[in-house]
Scaffold this active site. Structure first.
Site, mmCIF file in Angstrom:
data_model
loop_
_atom_site.group_PDB
_atom_site.id
_atom_site.type_symbol
_atom_site.label_atom_id
_atom_site.label_comp_id
_atom_site.label_asym_id
_atom_site.label_seq_id
_atom_site.Cartn_x
_atom_site.Cartn_y
_atom_site.Cartn_z
ATOM 1 N N ALA A 34 -11.028 -28.112 -51.543
ATOM 2 C CA ALA A 34 -11.159 -26.746 -50.936
ATOM 3 C C ALA A 34 -12.514 -26.641 -50.532
ATOM 4 O O ALA A 34 -12.750 -25.718 -49.613
ATOM 5 C CB ALA A 34 -10.416 -25.820 -52.076
ATOM 6 N N GLN A 65 -4.296 -39.166 -57.112
ATOM 7 C CA GLN A 65 -3.781 -40.535 -56.834
ATOM 8 C C GLN A 65 -2.910 -40.393 -55.578
ATOM 9 O O GLN A 65 -2.726 -41.016 -54.433
ATOM 10 C CB GLN A 65 -3.123 -41.044 -57.831
ATOM 11 C CG GLN A 65 -4.203 -41.488 -59.132
ATOM 12 C CD GLN A 65 -3.647 -42.245 -60.144
ATOM 13 O OE1 GLN A 65 -2.135 -42.290 -60.263
ATOM 14 N NE2 GLN A 65 -4.326 -42.686 -61.254
ATOM 15 N N GLY A 67 -1.142 -38.678 -53.247
ATOM 16 C CA GLY A 67 -1.257 -38.566 -51.727
ATOM 17 C C GLY A 67 -1.237 -37.145 -51.309
ATOM 18 O O GLY A 67 -1.266 -36.105 -52.046
ATOM 19 N N GLU A 131 8.046 -38.565 -53.691
ATOM 20 C CA GLU A 131 7.579 -37.987 -54.849
ATOM 21 C C GLU A 131 8.626 -37.036 -55.441
ATOM 22 O O GLU A 131 9.495 -36.528 -54.597
ATOM 23 C CB GLU A 131 6.106 -37.290 -54.925
ATOM 24 C CG GLU A 131 5.122 -38.490 -54.751
ATOM 25 C CD GLU A 131 3.811 -37.943 -55.009
ATOM 26 O OE1 GLU A 131 3.501 -37.272 -56.048
ATOM 27 O OE2 GLU A 131 2.824 -38.458 -54.202
ATOM 28 N N HIS A 247 1.971 -32.743 -65.995
ATOM 29 C CA HIS A 247 2.401 -34.046 -65.519
ATOM 30 C C HIS A 247 3.099 -34.923 -66.245
ATOM 31 O O HIS A 247 2.507 -35.018 -67.319
ATOM 32 C CB HIS A 247 1.105 -34.880 -64.689
ATOM 33 C CG HIS A 247 1.635 -35.713 -63.823
ATOM 34 N ND1 HIS A 247 2.387 -37.080 -64.171
ATOM 35 C CD2 HIS A 247 1.354 -35.818 -62.428
ATOM 36 C CE1 HIS A 247 2.344 -37.699 -62.853
ATOM 37 N NE2 HIS A 247 1.873 -37.208 -61.915
ATOM 38 N N ARG A 293 8.658 -32.178 -62.099
ATOM 39 C CA ARG A 293 7.832 -32.471 -63.230
ATOM 40 C C ARG A 293 8.051 -31.733 -64.515
ATOM 41 O O ARG A 293 7.846 -32.497 -65.650
ATOM 42 C CB ARG A 293 6.376 -32.331 -62.868
ATOM 43 C CG ARG A 293 5.999 -33.152 -61.810
ATOM 44 C CD ARG A 293 4.488 -32.904 -61.502
ATOM 45 N NE ARG A 293 4.293 -33.656 -60.367
ATOM 46 C CZ ARG A 293 3.130 -33.537 -59.606
ATOM 47 N NH1 ARG A 293 2.210 -32.756 -59.747
ATOM 48 N NH2 ARG A 293 2.913 -34.542 -58.611
ATOM 49 N N HIS A 354 -1.799 -30.712 -66.086
ATOM 50 C CA HIS A 354 -2.278 -31.283 -64.729
ATOM 51 C C HIS A 354 -2.894 -29.979 -63.734
ATOM 52 O O HIS A 354 -3.617 -30.546 -63.039
ATOM 53 C CB HIS A 354 -1.036 -31.789 -64.354
ATOM 54 C CG HIS A 354 -1.109 -32.641 -63.118
ATOM 55 N ND1 HIS A 354 -2.278 -33.716 -63.006
ATOM 56 C CD2 HIS A 354 -0.663 -32.622 -61.592
ATOM 57 C CE1 HIS A 354 -2.050 -34.201 -61.550
ATOM 58 N NE2 HIS A 354 -1.371 -33.557 -60.834
ATOM 59 N N ARG A 389 4.778 -26.643 -58.781
ATOM 60 C CA ARG A 389 4.426 -27.088 -57.571
ATOM 61 C C ARG A 389 4.887 -28.393 -57.201
ATOM 62 O O ARG A 389 5.173 -29.341 -58.070
ATOM 63 C CB ARG A 389 2.845 -27.262 -57.917
ATOM 64 C CG ARG A 389 1.904 -27.975 -56.517
ATOM 65 C CD ARG A 389 0.610 -28.028 -56.848
ATOM 66 N NE ARG A 389 0.247 -29.049 -58.032
ATOM 67 C CZ ARG A 389 0.076 -30.242 -57.983
ATOM 68 N NH1 ARG A 389 0.210 -30.927 -56.745
ATOM 69 N NH2 ARG A 389 -0.294 -31.063 -58.701
ATOM 70 N N LEU A 395 -3.569 -31.154 -52.604
ATOM 71 C CA LEU A 395 -4.564 -31.429 -51.690
ATOM 72 C C LEU A 395 -4.245 -30.925 -50.328
ATOM 73 O O LEU A 395 -5.299 -30.462 -49.676
ATOM 74 C CB LEU A 395 -4.488 -33.119 -51.337
ATOM 75 C CG LEU A 395 -5.000 -33.780 -52.545
ATOM 76 C CD1 LEU A 395 -4.682 -35.340 -52.380
ATOM 77 C CD2 LEU A 395 -6.458 -33.566 -52.969
HETATM 78 C C1 SIN Z 1 0.398 -37.765 -58.732
HETATM 79 O O1 SIN Z 1 0.032 -38.808 -58.203
HETATM 80 O O2 SIN Z 1 1.497 -37.942 -59.399
HETATM 81 C C2 SIN Z 1 -0.217 -36.437 -58.724
HETATM 82 C C3 SIN Z 1 -0.081 -35.794 -57.295
HETATM 83 C C4 SIN Z 1 0.176 -34.341 -57.437
HETATM 84 O O3 SIN Z 1 -0.299 -33.592 -58.322
HETATM 85 O O4 SIN Z 1 0.483 -33.688 -56.510
#
Ligand code: SIN
Length: 557
Positions: A34, A65, A67, A131, A247, A293, A354, A389, A395
């Site tokens: 950001a 990690q 994406g 994911e 996480h 999560r 996280h 989230r 990102l």
């Molecule tokens: C992950 O790679 O599990 C984290 C991705 C995220 O927090 O958006």
């Protein structure tokens, strides 16, 4: 006693007439996705100083990690992405902000590719992974599991190419300076240059989150919430501080830093098993390992309570050695450092803090309630994530709203007066030498209390106890004036921990990541509300606000 926290407007004593002064158009705090993107954008309009407390690459972005979510893949649409984000966010999202972010995704990522970013390909198109919470494969990635590193590399390289940007590394922002209700820059500390005042027409806070409040966290050591705490002291409205996302899978080995084991590992098919080798997630949720999560984190906690053990395990042995290593080279390396061969052995994991979903409240143009102060990325609460989230939206948020913040700041320059060195910035507090303090000891204790009492599952009496503990520590930590970042970090962490605990206590119902064991899930208001907080002389003032904090679409620059 609460006044101990509120009486410290500035953490440090410095003599305005003796410190160094710098002037710029735009000051950016933070060098993650950001901040870097904001600085690049703002430099199209004026001179920019970007300050970061460590090296430019030492941000949560650099260690991301999985994406970046981007909905232009086959079988996907922006509407799908918006709907997934809203569903996971439990009704607390600002829909206009989510829609804007998703609609900007493709263009912002194409821009990154033009600037040199490279994403993993399969058959000449970007490979997309799945994911949790995503209805389709939507997450693009780089070097397998080093997406953040690639994005940071690209943006920092671009930053260095901007003639109007000066990058100050190892420069710690102690406080934001305000005069007559306007933010006019920041007081900083650098080991070589000491205290400095950077006077700016516009200040953009992109200082990230505060995972270091917790003993167990995926966050880098720099994530101590300094920006959030400084914004609170300056009078900014903060929102939803109780909304800390955990996480489910951080590497759990005594003595190791708690490295993230990406959700993409489960997305590609790995299972969670207990110490008996039994897969347990299907019994907790129809989406099993790919449940949201918060669900997976709570399931792990409750399974450990029922069946015993200190951690659960990720079973990724089904991939075979070459396949896992090619897709997740970084995770393979991290595990190997601890003697774990992921093709033959289980990976011990546990949840960890996280992501801070709350932050400094902004409108869609990244403006806060303080003139001259903007916020973006994890430090901000524009309402993208609601109460939970969606993976790999962070990102994207940083990229999109970093650009927005830079543009808003740039557009504001013509109408903002440049204020310079002034002796009139308000009172500084005397320091007490009542006790000798072991800063490291208080910090470690704070992180343990937060993990024990305000973790994945919360109860009223533990939250009350936490507020009391923070106020007790406040008596002998907040009365000191430190002269090093470790002391200021501790004061920031303590102030923020108290706010997180109070907010978690006030939200007496479960919502998204905030799970109150002592309350029925449906005990909350029929329409979810934001919990806002602002500083007053008598202590923090909390209030409730409907979703969409202050984000009419017309506020875009
Ligand atoms: C992950 O790679 O599990 C984290 C991705 C995220 O927090 O958006």
């Amino acid at each position: 006693m609460a006044r101990m926290f509120e009486m410290r407007r500035y953490l440090s004593n410095f003599e305005v007439s003796r410190v160094g002064h710098l002037l710029t158009d735009v000051l950016v705090v933070g060098s993650g996705i950001a901040g870097a993107r904001a600085a690049i954008e703002a430099s199209q309009h004026g001179d920019v100083i970007l300050v970061t407390k460590a090296q430019a690459a030492d941000s949560a972005t650099g260690s991301a990690q999985g994406g970046i979510a981007e909905p232009s893949g086959s079988g996907d649409t922006p509407d799908n992405h918006v709907n997934d984000t809203l569903r996971v966010g439990s009704g607390l999202n600002a829909t206009a902000a989510v829609r804007y972010m998703v609609e900007q995704a493709e263009a912002r990522i194409e821009e990154l590719i033009r600037w040199g970013a490279s994403f993993d390909q399969e058959d000449s198109v970007a490979h997309r992974t799945r994911e949790a919470g995503h209805s389709v494969r939507r997450v693009i990635h780089a070097d397998g599991d080093s997406t953040g590193k690639e994005l940071a590399r690209t943006l920092i390289t671009r930053l260095h190419q901007q003639e109007r940007v000066r990058l100050f590394e190892n420069c710690y922002v102690i406080d934001l300076i305000t005069m007559a209700g306007q933010c006019v820059g920041a007081v900083t500390y650098h080991a070589k240059y000491g205290h400095q005042m950077i006077w700016a027409k516009q200040t953009i806070l992109a200082s990230g989150g505060c995972g270091q409040l917790y003993r167990e966290t995926t966050n880098p050591s720099v994530a101590t919430g300094d920006g959030l705490a400084a914004a609170y002291r300056a009078g900014a409205v903060l929102g939803d501080l109780e909304m800390v996302q955990f996480h489910p899978t951080t590497l759990y080995i005594a003595g190791s830093s708690r490295a993230l084991i990406s959700e993409a590992v489960r997305g590609e098919g790995a299972h969670l098993v207990d110490r008996a080798g039994e897969r347990f997630m299907p019994a907790y949720h129809p989406d099993a390992e790919l449940a949201p999560r918060d669900v997976v984190s709570r399931a792990i906690r409750s399974h450990l309570k029922d069946k015993g053990g200190n951690c659960v395990y990720l079973d990724a042995r089904m991939f075979g050695k070459g396949v896992f290593e090619a897709r997740f080279p970084r995770i393979t390396r991290i595990c190997a450092e601890f003697g774990i061969d992921v093709s033959r052995e289980l990976i011990p994991v546990n949840p960890g803090a996280h992501y801070m979903l709350g932050g400094v409240v902004t409108d869609l143009a990244c403006r806060t309630n303080i003139d001259g102060l903007l916020a973006c990325g994890e430090a901000a609460c524009v309402g993208i994530h609601g109460a939970n989230r969606l993976a790999s939206n962070s990102l994207l948020e940083g990229l999109v709203f970093g650009a927005v913040a830079g543009e808003t700041a740039g557009n504001n320059l013509a109408t903002t007066e440049q204020l310079g060195p002034s002796l009139n910035i308000g009172s500084l507090n005397p320091s007490s030498d009542r006790t000798v303090l072991d800063v490291g000891d208080v910090r470690t204790s704070l992180r343990s209390v937060m993990w024990r009492n305000i973790g994945v599952v919360r109860t009223g009496h533990r939250l009350r106890e936490t507020v009391e503990i923070m106020e007790f520590w406040g008596r002998f930590v907040l009365d000191k004036t430190f002269d090093q970042p470790s002391g200021w970090e501790l004061q920031n962490m303590l102030g923020l921990a108290r706010l997180v605990a109070q907010a978690a206590q006030l939200r007496d119902h479960s919502l998204g990541v905030h799970f109150r064991e002592d309350s029925e899930a449906n005990n909350g208001p029929s329409e979810p509300q934001h919990l806002l907080v602002v500083k007053s002389d008598d202590g923090p003032v909390y209030s409730w606000a409907p979703p969409c904090l202050k984000c009419p679409a017309e506020s875009l620059p």
